[in-house]
Design a protein around this motif. Structure first.
Motif, mmCIF file in Angstrom:
data_model
loop_
_atom_site.group_PDB
_atom_site.id
_atom_site.type_symbol
_atom_site.label_atom_id
_atom_site.label_comp_id
_atom_site.label_asym_id
_atom_site.label_seq_id
_atom_site.Cartn_x
_atom_site.Cartn_y
_atom_site.Cartn_z
ATOM 1 N N ILE A 1 0.867 -1.185 0.000
ATOM 2 C CA ILE A 1 0.000 0.000 0.000
ATOM 3 C C ILE A 1 0.903 1.233 0.000
ATOM 4 C CG2 ILE A 1 -1.682 1.366 1.296
ATOM 5 C CD1 ILE A 1 -3.028 -1.070 2.214
ATOM 6 N N MET A 2 0.610 2.177 -0.896
ATOM 7 C CA MET A 2 1.416 3.398 -1.019
ATOM 8 C C MET A 2 1.139 4.343 0.168
ATOM 9 S SD MET A 2 3.214 2.969 -3.681
ATOM 10 C CE MET A 2 3.294 1.892 -5.111
ATOM 11 N N PRO A 3 2.039 5.318 0.405
ATOM 12 C CA PRO A 3 1.874 6.204 1.582
ATOM 13 C C PRO A 3 0.534 6.910 1.636
ATOM 14 C CG PRO A 3 4.008 6.528 0.565
ATOM 15 C CD PRO A 3 3.255 5.605 -0.350
ATOM 16 N N GLU A 4 -0.056 7.205 0.487
ATOM 17 C CA GLU A 4 -1.345 7.889 0.504
ATOM 18 C C GLU A 4 -2.494 6.914 0.735
ATOM 19 O OE1 GLU A 4 0.967 8.042 -1.746
ATOM 20 O OE2 GLU A 4 0.214 7.326 -3.685
ATOM 21 N N GLY A 5 -2.191 5.599 0.715
ATOM 22 C CA GLY A 5 -3.193 4.580 1.028
ATOM 23 C C GLY A 5 -3.398 4.520 2.540
ATOM 24 N N PRO A 6 -4.367 3.703 2.993
ATOM 25 C CA PRO A 6 -4.781 3.809 4.409
ATOM 26 C C PRO A 6 -3.930 3.016 5.417
ATOM 27 C CG PRO A 6 -6.214 2.294 3.255
ATOM 28 C CD PRO A 6 -5.230 2.781 2.232
ATOM 29 N N VAL A 7 -2.611 2.949 5.254
ATOM 30 C CA VAL A 7 -1.777 2.248 6.242
ATOM 31 C C VAL A 7 -1.908 2.914 7.608
ATOM 32 C CG1 VAL A 7 0.561 1.596 6.910
ATOM 33 C CG2 VAL A 7 -0.123 1.447 4.523
ATOM 34 N N MET A 8 -1.791 4.228 7.630
ATOM 35 C CA MET A 8 -1.862 4.964 8.898
ATOM 36 C C MET A 8 -3.235 4.781 9.549
ATOM 37 S SD MET A 8 -0.613 8.842 9.471
ATOM 38 C CE MET A 8 -0.765 9.666 11.044
ATOM 39 N N GLU A 9 -4.289 4.760 8.736
ATOM 40 C CA GLU A 9 -5.644 4.588 9.268
ATOM 41 C C GLU A 9 -5.810 3.192 9.883
ATOM 42 O OE1 GLU A 9 -4.877 6.184 6.546
ATOM 43 O OE2 GLU A 9 -5.630 8.152 7.128
ATOM 44 N N TYR A 10 -5.224 2.175 9.238
ATOM 45 C CA TYR A 10 -5.300 0.834 9.802
ATOM 46 C C TYR A 10 -4.547 0.741 11.136
ATOM 47 C CZ TYR A 10 -7.798 -1.491 6.055
ATOM 48 O OH TYR A 10 -8.777 -1.898 5.203
ATOM 49 N N ARG A 11 -3.441 1.460 11.223
ATOM 50 C CA ARG A 11 -2.668 1.467 12.477
ATOM 51 C C ARG A 11 -3.486 2.149 13.584
ATOM 52 N NH1 ARG A 11 -0.298 -1.442 10.173
ATOM 53 N NH2 ARG A 11 1.787 -0.952 9.482
ATOM 54 N N LYS A 12 -4.174 3.224 13.224
ATOM 55 C CA LYS A 12 -5.002 3.937 14.201
ATOM 56 C C LYS A 12 -6.162 3.040 14.650
ATOM 57 C CE LYS A 12 -6.816 7.560 16.419
ATOM 58 N NZ LYS A 12 -8.169 7.117 16.711
ATOM 59 N N ALA A 13 -6.745 2.312 13.700
ATOM 60 C CA ALA A 13 -7.844 1.401 14.056
ATOM 61 C C ALA A 13 -7.344 0.336 15.039
ATOM 62 C CB ALA A 13 -8.397 0.751 12.795
ATOM 63 N N MET A 14 -6.093 -0.100 14.849
ATOM 64 C CA MET A 14 -5.500 -1.086 15.760
ATOM 65 C C MET A 14 -5.267 -0.461 17.147
ATOM 66 S SD MET A 14 -2.154 -3.386 14.977
ATOM 67 C CE MET A 14 -1.121 -3.943 16.319
ATOM 68 N N ALA A 15 -4.818 0.795 17.152
ATOM 69 C CA ALA A 15 -4.628 1.500 18.428
ATOM 70 C C ALA A 15 -5.964 1.642 19.154
ATOM 71 C CB ALA A 15 -4.004 2.872 18.184
ATOM 72 N N ASP A 16 -7.027 1.919 18.397
ATOM 73 C CA ASP A 16 -8.362 2.039 18.996
ATOM 74 C C ASP A 16 -8.813 0.689 19.561
ATOM 75 O OD1 ASP A 16 -8.391 4.668 18.280
ATOM 76 O OD2 ASP A 16 -9.658 4.405 16.509
ATOM 77 N N ALA A 17 -8.526 -0.392 18.821
ATOM 78 C CA ALA A 17 -8.880 -1.728 19.307
ATOM 79 C C ALA A 17 -8.141 -2.012 20.610
ATOM 80 C CB ALA A 17 -8.535 -2.786 18.259
ATOM 81 N N PHE A 18 -6.868 -1.641 20.663
ATOM 82 C CA PHE A 18 -6.063 -1.843 21.879
ATOM 83 C C PHE A 18 -6.655 -1.064 23.056
ATOM 84 C CE2 PHE A 18 -2.459 -3.824 23.593
ATOM 85 C CZ PHE A 18 -1.846 -4.536 22.580
ATOM 86 N N ALA A 19 -7.149 0.142 22.763
ATOM 87 C CA ALA A 19 -7.716 0.975 23.826
ATOM 88 C C ALA A 19 -8.960 0.319 24.427
ATOM 89 C CB ALA A 19 -8.052 2.357 23.280
#
Lengths: 102, 396
Positions: B210-228
């Motif tokens: 996935i390129m930088p403009e793709g949702p890699v960062m969003e998936y990481r945030k979703a994982m952080a939210d799951a952890f929370a």
């Protein structure tokens, strides 16, 4: 942003990523020298070298035209240079990309 | 059924009762008996699982990832260097959101070779995206495996977890353990239903570029939210577990005699059980000390520690590892979450490295030091190594 799945599932084929834009040097086959041994085809890690009908390109002599020729797919060739390095006839030149797709 | 088993056997029983379908592991002391026992269960037809033999821990985790991707429950176990070799695959498992459960028998890292207990191995994996729990007893280890599958496989969580126990002190020591009835476990733990499993009716690439403009960062945030959200799941699952099996462990942090304590030790794993004995002895003499046993290090129990800090005049954080940044990881993170919430002194005691024995006598000296700091209102040394050879101050 809402996601259907918790991790990315790619539903387009990986060929959608045209990785050829990463290339700095472009391999160019010199068909006057190419003996159609297919060593470049075997070594290409991408793989971005494929077979085309023998009469599509010139050959060192008429006899070679009976064998399929090889062709480089510049949409996916990353310019690693392995083909140029392996070619026993030195028939692949490695030239700097000019940035205009030529 | 109450029986006498080692911590390693307790972990193996956890996997068996959870009806794990695929086990892939590579032997390493002190973990070996976990997978030996599972191999025995499978060979005897007592466990309906596939045992995949591999040439390394990196491959063991890769095999678990592949199997879990098909939607079946997987298990593995390792220690120290085996865990370090898995490092790359640990992140792959977490980012692919695969609820794999693994037993880690805490062992010191080499050189020099040391097969004994300390927490350097698992602390070094704290940023891989795995839930981490540190057990105090063999019973807790077995129960943790069952609870972790339920927590991790929750649709809102979908994260892997490692359950830690101290080398030899638990792994090779027999304790009375109640092995729960299979029927009860089946009622507690439903079959895995992985939403993103490989499915021939839904062809898709897993883990593609996935390129930088793709949702890699969003998936990481979703994982952080799951952890929370894991904290609440832990509490909920532990409550369900208590209702069915009658045992409970205190959530993310178990408090022991923290009421009106002048000083509280923050500690995990087996040093906590020794400390409880010391707390009892000191309380009998009118010395008001207490204990906060950190069970879950990931997610980090920031709310719990802030509440505990309100109850006392100082915290003494005991780490069985050292991060070579500043102090131990438990200390650094405890101090971090207290900043802006509490002004009480916090001191770090580095103990038990390489399996160095942590005796009640040395722990009592630590508690006495903590009481002095509580009285003075300031720490003498922020990070202190306790129990070094020839150190008169701490020798028993």
């Amino acid at each position: 942003m809402e996601f259907e799945f918790p991790t990315p599932l790619t539903t387009v084929p990986s060929t959608a990523n045209k990785t050829g834009v990463w290339r700095t040097f472009r391999p160019v086959i010199n068909y006057e020298k190419c003996i159609r041994c297919y060593i470049c085809w075997k070594f290409c890690p991408e793989p971005a070298i494929s077979f085309v009908p023998g009469d599509k390109y010139p050959a060192p002599s008429e006899a070679f035209l009976k064998r399929d020729a090889v062709e480089i797919n510049y949409d996916y060739c990353k310019g690693c240079g392995i083909c140029a390095n392996e070619c026993p006839k030195g028939a692949i030149d490695f030239v700097l990309e000019r940035g205009d797709g030529q | 059924m109450k029986t006498m088993i080692t911590g390693n056997e307790a972990a193996a029983w956890g996997a068996r009762l959870a009806r794990v379908k695929v086990v892939s592991a590579y032997p390493i002391t002190p973990q070996t008996k976990v997978v030996e026992k599972i191999a025995e269960f499978i060979a005897n037809g007592e466990m309906d699982a596939r045992y995949i033999r591999v040439e390394s821990e990196h491959s063991a985790m890769a095999a678990c990832i592949s199997a879990e991707n098909t939607g079946v429950r997987t298990f593995t176990a390792t220690s120290a260097h085996g865990l370090a070799l898995m490092h790359e695959m640990l992140m792959w498992a977490a980012y692919a959101r695969l609820p794999i459960v693994m037993a880690v028998i805490n062992r010191a890292m080499a050189p020099p070779w040391s097969i004994w207990a300390d927490h350097q191995d698992s602390m070094a994996q704290r940023d891989t995206g795995w839930i981490q729990i540190y057990s105090e007893s063999n019973q807790e280890e077995l129960d943790a495996v069952l609870m972790l599958y339920k927590i991790c496989e929750d649709k809102d969580v979908l994260l892997p977890a490692m359950t830690m126990m101290d080398a030899f002190i638990l792994s090779h020591t027999m304790e009375p353990v109640d092995i729960p009835d299979q029927k009860l476990v089946d009622d507690f733990l439903p079959e895995l239903d992985l939403p993103h499993r490989l499915d021939i009716n839904r062809p898709a690439g897993h883990g593609s570029l996935i390129m930088p403009e793709g949702p890699v960062m969003e998936y990481r945030k979703a994982m952080a939210d799951a952890f929370a959200g894991v904290r609440d799941k832990i509490l909920k699952v532990e409550e369900e577990f208590r209702e069915i099996f009658g045992r409970e462990y205190g959530g993310l942090v178990e408090e022991y005699r923290t009421e009106d304590a002048d000083a509280i030790a923050v500690v995990s794993s087996t040093i906590a059980s020794t400390s409880k004995e010391v707390v009892d002895r000191m309380r009998e003499r009118g010395l008001k000390v207490g204990l906060a046993r950190v069970r879950y290090f990931r997610p980090f129990p920031h709310r719990e520690l802030r509440e505990i800090a309100k109850k006392t005049d100082m915290l003494g954080v005991i780490d069985r590892s050292y991060t070579f940044g500043y102090g131990g990881a438990l200390y650094a993170e405890t101090k971090g979450v207290l900043y802006g919430h509490s002004d009480i002194p916090v001191k770090n005691y580095i103990m038990g490295i390489g399996g160095r024995d942590v005796t009640p006598e040395i722990l009592e000296k630590v508690f006495m030091d903590m009481l002095k700091i509580a009285k003075d209102g300031a720490v003498d040394t922020e990070v202190e190594w306790v129990g070094l050879i020839g150190d008169e101050r701490w020798s028993a």
